[in-house]
Motif scaffolding. Structure first.
Motif, mmCIF file in Angstrom:
data_model
loop_
_atom_site.group_PDB
_atom_site.id
_atom_site.type_symbol
_atom_site.label_atom_id
_atom_site.label_comp_id
_atom_site.label_asym_id
_atom_site.label_seq_id
_atom_site.Cartn_x
_atom_site.Cartn_y
_atom_site.Cartn_z
ATOM 1 N N THR A 452 0.845 -1.197 0.000
ATOM 2 C CA THR A 452 0.000 0.000 0.000
ATOM 3 C C THR A 452 0.880 1.247 0.000
ATOM 4 O OG1 THR A 452 -1.673 -1.189 1.280
ATOM 5 C CG2 THR A 452 -1.858 1.205 1.211
ATOM 6 N N SER A 453 0.598 2.189 -0.911
ATOM 7 C CA SER A 453 1.386 3.420 -0.982
ATOM 8 C C SER A 453 1.106 4.302 0.232
ATOM 9 C CB SER A 453 1.048 4.187 -2.261
ATOM 10 O OG SER A 453 -0.286 4.684 -2.192
ATOM 11 N N SER A 454 2.021 5.195 0.537
ATOM 12 C CA SER A 454 1.846 6.108 1.679
ATOM 13 C C SER A 454 0.593 6.957 1.507
ATOM 14 C CB SER A 454 3.066 7.023 1.818
ATOM 15 O OG SER A 454 4.220 6.275 2.086
ATOM 16 N N ARG A 455 0.339 7.368 0.274
ATOM 17 C CA ARG A 455 -0.840 8.203 0.009
ATOM 18 C C ARG A 455 -2.133 7.449 0.290
ATOM 19 N NH1 ARG A 455 -2.628 10.670 -5.877
ATOM 20 N NH2 ARG A 455 -4.354 11.960 -5.112
ATOM 21 N N ASP A 456 -2.224 6.206 -0.206
ATOM 22 C CA ASP A 456 -3.429 5.398 0.033
ATOM 23 C C ASP A 456 -3.576 5.052 1.518
ATOM 24 O OD1 ASP A 456 -4.240 5.395 -2.589
ATOM 25 O OD2 ASP A 456 -3.186 3.536 -3.093
ATOM 26 N N ALA A 509 -6.395 -3.242 -1.032
ATOM 27 C CA ALA A 509 -5.044 -3.777 -1.208
ATOM 28 C C ALA A 509 -5.020 -5.301 -1.236
ATOM 29 C CB ALA A 509 -4.138 -3.285 -0.074
ATOM 30 N N ARG A 510 -6.097 -5.913 -0.773
ATOM 31 C CA ARG A 510 -6.100 -7.379 -0.706
ATOM 32 C C ARG A 510 -7.521 -7.895 -0.943
ATOM 33 N NH1 ARG A 510 -2.947 -10.232 3.762
ATOM 34 N NH2 ARG A 510 -3.297 -8.257 4.838
ATOM 35 N N ALA A 511 -7.636 -8.934 -1.739
ATOM 36 C CA ALA A 511 -8.925 -9.596 -1.961
ATOM 37 C C ALA A 511 -8.943 -10.896 -1.166
ATOM 38 C CB ALA A 511 -9.127 -9.886 -3.446
ATOM 39 N N PRO A 512 -10.095 -11.285 -0.627
ATOM 40 C CA PRO A 512 -10.156 -12.552 0.110
ATOM 41 C C PRO A 512 -9.846 -13.736 -0.796
ATOM 42 C CG PRO A 512 -12.356 -11.649 -0.249
ATOM 43 C CD PRO A 512 -11.389 -10.591 -0.661
#
Length: 599
Positions: A452-456, A509-512
């Motif tokens: 995950t980017s700092s902005r997100d 950022a993540r899908a189950p």
């Protein structure tokens, strides 16, 4: 340090049920007074380390399980889990608290209270289910929070999980005595000992509750599959009794009793909902059985969601029946359904109701005992509690030490404490934990370290902070402002816009991998809002008791838990590095020292 830790774990496996110092405090910080004083001096830096450290899914699933010495047996299917869920939930809440709340707090609108608390519980079920499928271990919400929110938040939750189970079990054991007395045509106080020197809330000693806890302890340690069979049979009998109450009750219904539907107003509905949430507690115990489930990806969603749907429908129908049979002012607060049948001329029916209630409470105690022992086992695997509690018996495949300790604590509190105090305190700790699990699910979906980017990340934290702040403001406004509505227009709007912002401005950022909660972030965000709102309906004294317990937890953490988990984490890291170097150098693992044997 690695070799000492490794030797401690290895010894843990060899000794079985021994009780030496290393079974309780095997970590480096407790090997001498000098080590302990040095650890205390390093408390600030260790504390920061534990706050920012998050566990990995693979660590919880593999390494943590290995610390118990033996595997738990995979014997459960979705059918077992669904009946465990029904057995865990339908107990003293519906049979005891319904009468108390209908008579004094919400009137016939108690059915709406069950709907509100049922919706809240169902949202929490969805959050628990995704975690239980992805991280199928005995630690339940403790393991989920360790992965997503870090060691410290997991410890605070762990302490409240323990409180939830001990207090919940004690409340059910006290209620067991009440219905047992009804079955024998006696009052509950006939079976209790009055200790006049103790305070009023703690002076009605209950030896029957202690005896029931002892019997449940024996059943829980004998094996999960055997407990499942007992629970299955008892829950079927229980459901037959519930159907009898609903059908027979409707034949004696009088719609005149529903004319004054909300005598205490909307506030009464939500005040009851906060207390009646107690009636839904127990489903999280099913998530702790994921480690013993044959096919977690299929069985856990069906078992958890199915049992909650059945439970909510039964609760609502029973609440309607009770208030149609009698005017709400005449409902008995101790044994409402039994007395209601007596009032309409069916005195014989009260024995069926009392028998069904006893069966229900027995299964609640049994499933609770199984769940709380597995929570304690996983907490001890992390060394937040003495690792002696993590031992799994080779023959039964159950955590005997954790089961006995937790039920002994349950019996002690049940012996002294009245039901009303237990129910209110229980709701605070449970709503607190369920709120954190919903937060953890949002963190899991929207934040992955290194990806995950700092902005997100910053956008996510802002929206999450606004969701928590607006939900808290709504709950506080509800507690303090009796008539106003302007505050809700502001706080609910902020909550809605914050959830919209998270949905459309922050990428997931993540899908189950197997099964996921639908409508993210809406469902977990709604779960956070409802749980915090219900907290605003609970009395001040319960929060004071909750704060005292949390204070005790923090003292224990600073003196013991922090240093034990810090040492364990560093020892585990050192072992991994040693193994990695050995593999890179082509060295056989057996020659790399005793610390590599454990893992």
């Amino acid at each position: 340090m690695a070799s000492e830790h490794g030797g401690g774990d290895d010894g843990l496996r060899r000794r079985g049920c021994s009780c030496t110092k290393n079974d309780f405090l095997p970590e480096e910080s407790f090997q001498s007074m000098g080590n302990y004083l040095k650890a205390l001096k390093e408390t600030p830096s260790r504390f920061m380390d534990r706050i920012v450290t998050r566990s990995l899914d693979s660590d919880e699933i593999n390494e943590m399980k290995a610390r118990s010495g033996h595997e738990m047996k995979k014997t459960l299917t979705w059918w077992d889990l669904m009946w465990f869920g029904i057995g865990a939930v339908i107990g003293s809440g519906i049979f005891v608290l319904t009468g108390l709340e209908a008579r004094e707090v919400s009137g016939p609108a108690v059915v709406l209270s069950y709907v509100v608390s049922g919706v809240s519980a169902m949202l929490s079920v969805f959050c628990y289910t995704e975690f239980a499928v992805e991280i199928p271990v005995a630690g339940g919400s403790f393991a989920y929070l360790r992965v997503e929110l870090g060691d410290f938040m997991a410890f605070i939750a762990a302490g409240n999980i323990i409180l939830e189970y001990v207090v919940g079990g004690a409340a059910v054991a006290r209620s067991w005595t009440s219905y047992f007395a009804t079955l024998l045509n006696h009052k509950p106080e006939d079976f209790r000992i009055i200790a006049h020197r103790l305070g009023e809330d703690y002076s009605h000693l209950d030896p029957i509750a202690v005896g029931v806890c002892a019997i449940i302890c024996v059943l829980a340690v004998l094996g999960t599959k055997g407990s499942s069979r007992f629970n299955y049979i008892a829950s079927i009998i229980h459901m037959v009794v519930i159907l009898f109450v609903i059908i027979a009750g409707f034949t004696k219904a009088d719609v005149k009793n529903y004319r004054d539907f909300t005598p205490y107003g909307v506030r009464g509905v939500f005040k009851s909902a906060a207390v009646l949430f107690f009636a839904y507690i127990g489903f999280d115990a099913v998530s702790t059985m994921a480690e013993e489930t044959k096919n977690p990806g299929r069985d856990i969603p069906i078992g958890l969601v199915g049992s909650m749907v059945v439970t909510t429908v039964c609760y609502c129908l029973m609440a309607v029946v009770l208030c149609l049979m009698q005017p709400f002012q005449q409902i008995d607060p101790d044994a409402p359904f039994s007395v209601a049948f007596s009032a309409v001329g069916w005195d014989w029916a009260k024995y069926i109701v009392a028998f069904g209630a006893l069966k229900g409470m027995t299964t609640v105690l049994l499933v609770g005992a199984i769940g709380q022992a597995r929570y304690m086992t996983h907490i001890a695997r992390a060394h937040m509690m003495p690792p002696w509690l993590a031992q799994v018996n080779a023959k039964t495949g159950t955590p005997i030490n954790a089961t006995v300790v937790m039920l002994a604590a349950t019996a002690l509190i049940a012996f002294f404490t009245k039901l009303k105090i237990l129910a209110d305190l229980l709701s605070v700790s449970t709503l607190f934990i369920f709120m954190f699990v919903a937060v953890a699910l949002l963190v899991r979906r929207y934040y992955v370290t290194g990806e995950t980017s700092s902005r997100d990340r910053n956008k996510f934290l802002v929206f999450l902070g606004l969701i928590l702040a607006s939900s808290t403001a709504t709950g506080v406004y509800w507690a303090l402002e009796k008539e106003g509505w302007i505050g809700y227009c502001i706080t609910v709007t902020i909550w809605f816009l914050s959830t919209v912002g998270m949905k459309f401005l922050v990428p997931q950022a993540r899908a189950p991998k197997i099964w996921g909660v639908p409508l993210v972030p809406w469902l977990p965000s709604a779960s956070i809002a409802i749980n915090i709102f219900l907290l605003g309906s609970i009395d001040k004294k319960s929060f004071v008791r909750f704060a005292i317990w949390t204070g005790i937890l923090l003292v224990y953490y600073v003196l013991f838990g922090l240093h034990a988990t810090y040492d364990t984490a560093k020892a585990t890291l050192k072992e991994k590095l040693t193994l990695q170097k050995a593999e890179e150098g082509g060295v056989i693992a057996d020659n790399s020292g005793p610390a590599t044997v454990d893992h």
